[in-house]
Design an enzyme around this catalytic site. Structure first.
Site, PDB file in Angstrom:
ATOM      1  N   GLU A 214       0.694  -1.194  -0.466  1.00 36.38           N
ATOM      2  CA  GLU A 214       0.153   0.042   0.081  1.00 36.38           C
ATOM      3  C   GLU A 214       0.749   0.986   0.291  1.00 36.38           C
ATOM      4  O   GLU A 214       0.991   2.077  -0.964  1.00 36.38           O
ATOM      5  CB  GLU A 214      -1.131  -0.245   1.515  1.00 36.38           C
ATOM      6  CG  GLU A 214      -1.932  -0.807   1.343  1.00 36.38           C
ATOM      7  CD  GLU A 214      -2.778  -1.111   2.209  1.00 36.38           C
ATOM      8  OE1 GLU A 214      -2.451  -1.289   3.226  1.00 36.38           O
ATOM      9  OE2 GLU A 214      -4.201  -0.594   2.118  1.00 36.38           O
TER      10      GLU A 214
ATOM     11  N   GLU B 191      -3.610  -9.874   3.923  1.00 36.43           N
ATOM     12  CA  GLU B 191      -4.596  -9.540   4.510  1.00 36.43           C
ATOM     13  C   GLU B 191      -6.057 -11.175   4.434  1.00 36.43           C
ATOM     14  O   GLU B 191      -6.297 -11.164   4.923  1.00 36.43           O
ATOM     15  CB  GLU B 191      -4.687  -8.419   4.294  1.00 36.43           C
ATOM     16  CG  GLU B 191      -4.308  -7.187   4.209  1.00 36.43           C
ATOM     17  CD  GLU B 191      -3.076  -7.187   3.364  1.00 36.43           C
ATOM     18  OE1 GLU B 191      -2.774  -7.861   2.664  1.00 36.43           O
ATOM     19  OE2 GLU B 191      -3.076  -6.250   3.421  1.00 36.43           O
TER      20      GLU B 191
HETATM   21  C1  1HE Z   1       6.445  -9.074  11.866  1.00 38.61           C
HETATM   22  C2  1HE Z   1       5.947  -8.690  10.793  1.00 38.61           C
HETATM   23  C3  1HE Z   1       4.487  -7.644  10.775  1.00 38.61           C
HETATM   24  C4  1HE Z   1       7.302  -9.829  10.511  1.00 38.61           C
HETATM   25  N1  1HE Z   1       4.246  -7.604  12.259  1.00 38.61           N
HETATM   26  N2  1HE Z   1       6.022  -7.923  12.806  1.00 38.61           N
HETATM   27  N3  1HE Z   1       1.801  -8.205   7.340  1.00 38.61           N
HETATM   28  C5  1HE Z   1       2.202  -9.317   6.468  1.00 38.61           C
HETATM   29  O1  1HE Z   1       1.590 -10.715   7.401  1.00 38.61           O
HETATM   30  C6  1HE Z   1       4.028 -10.412   6.449  1.00 38.61           C
HETATM   31  C7  1HE Z   1       4.450 -10.275   8.002  1.00 38.61           C
HETATM   32  N4  1HE Z   1       5.676 -10.945   7.830  1.00 38.61           N
HETATM   33  C8  1HE Z   1       6.211 -12.156   7.047  1.00 38.61           C
HETATM   34  O2  1HE Z   1       5.624 -12.821   5.884  1.00 38.61           O
HETATM   35  C9  1HE Z   1       8.273 -12.344   6.716  1.00 38.61           C
HETATM   36  O3  1HE Z   1       8.214 -11.925   8.159  1.00 38.61           O
HETATM   37  C10 1HE Z   1       8.718 -11.302   5.778  1.00 38.61           C
HETATM   38  C11 1HE Z   1       9.201 -12.449   4.576  1.00 38.61           C
HETATM   39  C12 1HE Z   1       7.790 -10.219   5.372  1.00 38.61           C
HETATM   40  C13 1HE Z   1       9.890 -11.652   5.707  1.00 38.61           C
HETATM   41  O4  1HE Z   1      10.999 -12.868   6.044  1.00 38.61           O
HETATM   42  P1  1HE Z   1      11.643 -12.964   7.313  1.00 38.61           P
HETATM   43  O5  1HE Z   1      12.238 -14.927   6.946  1.00 38.61           O
HETATM   44  O6  1HE Z   1      13.425 -12.390   6.537  1.00 38.61           O
HETATM   45  O7  1HE Z   1      11.738 -12.836   9.323  1.00 38.61           O
HETATM   46  P2  1HE Z   1      11.052 -13.797  10.567  1.00 38.61           P
HETATM   47  O8  1HE Z   1      11.520 -14.228  10.972  1.00 38.61           O
HETATM   48  O9  1HE Z   1       9.375 -13.948   9.428  1.00 38.61           O
HETATM   49  O10 1HE Z   1      10.573 -12.364  10.865  1.00 38.61           O
HETATM   50  C14 1HE Z   1      11.811 -11.032  11.298  1.00 38.61           C
HETATM   51  C15 1HE Z   1      11.507 -10.438  12.549  1.00 38.61           C
HETATM   52  O11 1HE Z   1      10.215  -9.437  11.713  1.00 38.61           O
HETATM   53  C16 1HE Z   1      10.166 -11.516  13.652  1.00 38.61           C
HETATM   54  O12 1HE Z   1       9.868 -10.990  15.148  1.00 38.61           O
HETATM   55  P3  1HE Z   1      10.657 -11.908  16.032  1.00 38.61           P
HETATM   56  O13 1HE Z   1      10.862 -11.303  17.342  1.00 38.61           O
HETATM   57  O14 1HE Z   1      10.117 -13.069  15.742  1.00 38.61           O
HETATM   58  O15 1HE Z   1      12.860 -11.543  15.657  1.00 38.61           O
HETATM   59  C17 1HE Z   1       8.430 -11.129  12.908  1.00 38.61           C
HETATM   60  O16 1HE Z   1       8.001 -11.502  13.867  1.00 38.61           O
HETATM   61  C18 1HE Z   1       8.818  -9.939  12.598  1.00 38.61           C
HETATM   62  N5  1HE Z   1       7.904  -8.978  11.642  1.00 38.61           N
HETATM   63  N6  1HE Z   1       6.403  -9.110   9.854  1.00 38.61           N
HETATM   64  C19 1HE Z   1       4.780  -7.397  13.513  1.00 38.61           C
HETATM   65  N7  1HE Z   1       4.127  -7.203   9.942  1.00 38.61           N
HETATM   66  C20 1HE Z   1      -3.031  -0.971   6.777  1.00 38.61           C
HETATM   67  S1  1HE Z   1      -3.908  -2.357   6.946  1.00 38.61           S
HETATM   68  C21 1HE Z   1      -2.658  -3.346   6.281  1.00 38.61           C
HETATM   69  C22 1HE Z   1      -2.986  -4.871   6.186  1.00 38.61           C
HETATM   70  C23 1HE Z   1      -1.906  -5.844   6.541  1.00 38.61           C
HETATM   71  O17 1HE Z   1      -0.854  -5.148   5.877  1.00 38.61           O
HETATM   72  S2  1HE Z   1      -1.571  -7.051   6.631  1.00 38.61           S
HETATM   73  C24 1HE Z   1      -0.066  -8.089   6.215  1.00 38.61           C
HETATM   74  C25 1HE Z   1       0.838  -8.424   7.833  1.00 38.61           C
END
Ligand code: 1HE
Length: 264
Positions: A118, A138
């Site tokens: 977005e 989402e």
């Molecule tokens: C996060 C987030 C996040 C990572 N919010 N903490 N977005 C999503 O559903 C995407 C979620 N993220 C992922 O699918 C993956 O993290 C990635 C593909 C982006 C990257 O993968 P990777 O293997 O490099 O990283 P990771 O091990 O998954 O994440 C590293 C850390 O970042 C980990 O935290 P840690 O404390 O365990 O190290 C994750 O929890 C954290 N992290 N993404 C919070 N999104 C206005 S409305 C909009 C609505 C949306 O955007 S919904 C989609 C949300």
């Protein structure tokens, strides 16, 4: 020159001899640049207060990914009213990006997902490197887009592709994403920022009124009925061509002092 931001996760540096390119960087790589409320508000404040020398901006993300979207750790139980205001907060921030003072070029790599897509969609040009992938998780998280994606993303790729992405969790890779319309440029891995800076330097040389017309008039004209669009176009054209800078640029071409259009 580096400026202070209201969030430790956002940084602004001015580039170029004239300090005319604002480089805005998400610096929350440990959380894949997930957009917390504080970060979204800082982005809004930054675009409201860009230094007066800015003529173009580049936005990118530190680390392996551009942006993982909404900070899911903040997604607590909200009632309908709170959810409405939260989404409207995103709208106001991303409107500052789209309808701010200068064109914005997004330099994309890695994940460009959810709210990250977005954000990218609110920019004026998108440059993606080969590592880029696009998704709207989402759909599988039981939520909906809330940062303007339902309006901006169909304008880039069409409502049918967006519906498919949200219903099935489909992920577009960099090549398919460029073909679908997410990005205007596809470049080798690791070079999106460099290409975006090069484009920003070019954009910064345009007459400011031309850039204004492209950012503020064109998207509105495109939404108007044709009859009204033609009139708005004529008004904008008349204002742009009356600027002294436009006259100088046309004169320079007629005197053989300005660049011709050349194919690459
Ligand atoms: C996060 C987030 C996040 C990572 N919010 N903490 N977005 C999503 O559903 C995407 C979620 N993220 C992922 O699918 C993956 O993290 C990635 C593909 C982006 C990257 O993968 P990777 O293997 O490099 O990283 P990771 O091990 O998954 O994440 C590293 C850390 O970042 C980990 O935290 P840690 O404390 O365990 O190290 C994750 O929890 C954290 N992290 N993404 C919070 N999104 C206005 S409305 C909009 C609505 C949306 O955007 S919904 C989609 C949300």
């Amino acid at each position: 020159m580096t400026f202070k931001s209201s969030s430790p996760d956002l940084r602004l540096d001015m580039h170029g001899e004239q300090q005319d390119i604002a480089v805005i960087r998400l610096t929350r790589s440990a959380k894949r640049n997930a957009l917390s409320d504080g970060l979204i508000l800082a982005l809004r404040d930054m675009f409201e207060n860009l230094p007066a020398t800015a003529r173009a901006a580049v936005i990118d993300g530190e680390g392996e990914h551009f942006c993982a979207g909404l900070d899911l750790s903040e997604l607590k139980e909200r009632d309908a009213g709170q959810g409405l205001h939260h989404s409207r907060m995103w709208h106001s921030a991303l409107e500052r990006v789209q309808y701010g003072p200068v064109p914005v070029i997004a330099a994309l790599h890695g994940a460009v997902v959810g709210g990250g897509l977005e954000l990218a969609s609110a920019c004026h040009i998108r440059v993606a490197d080969e590592s880029t992938f696009y998704a709207l998780p989402e759909g599988s998280r039981g939520i909906f887009v809330g940062g303007g994606g339902a309006v901006r993303i169909p304008r880039l790729i069409g409502a049918a592709r967006m519906t498919d992405m949200m219903l099935t969790g489909r992920v577009y890779n960099a090549q398919d994403g460029e073909r679908a319309g997410f990005a205007q440029y596809l470049v080798p891995t690791g070079t999106a920022f460099e290409k975006a800076l090069e484009l920003a330097a070019r954009v910064a040389q345009n007459a400011p009124l031309t850039n204004y017309a492209l950012m503020h008039a064109l998207p509105r004209i495109a939404e108007q009925p044709a009859d009204q669009g033609y009139l708005t176009e004529a008004l904008m054209a008349a204002i742009a061509q009356s600027a002294p800078e436009a006259k100088q640029r046309v004169r320079a071409f007629l005197d053989g002092k300005a660049a011709k259009v050349r194919k690459d």
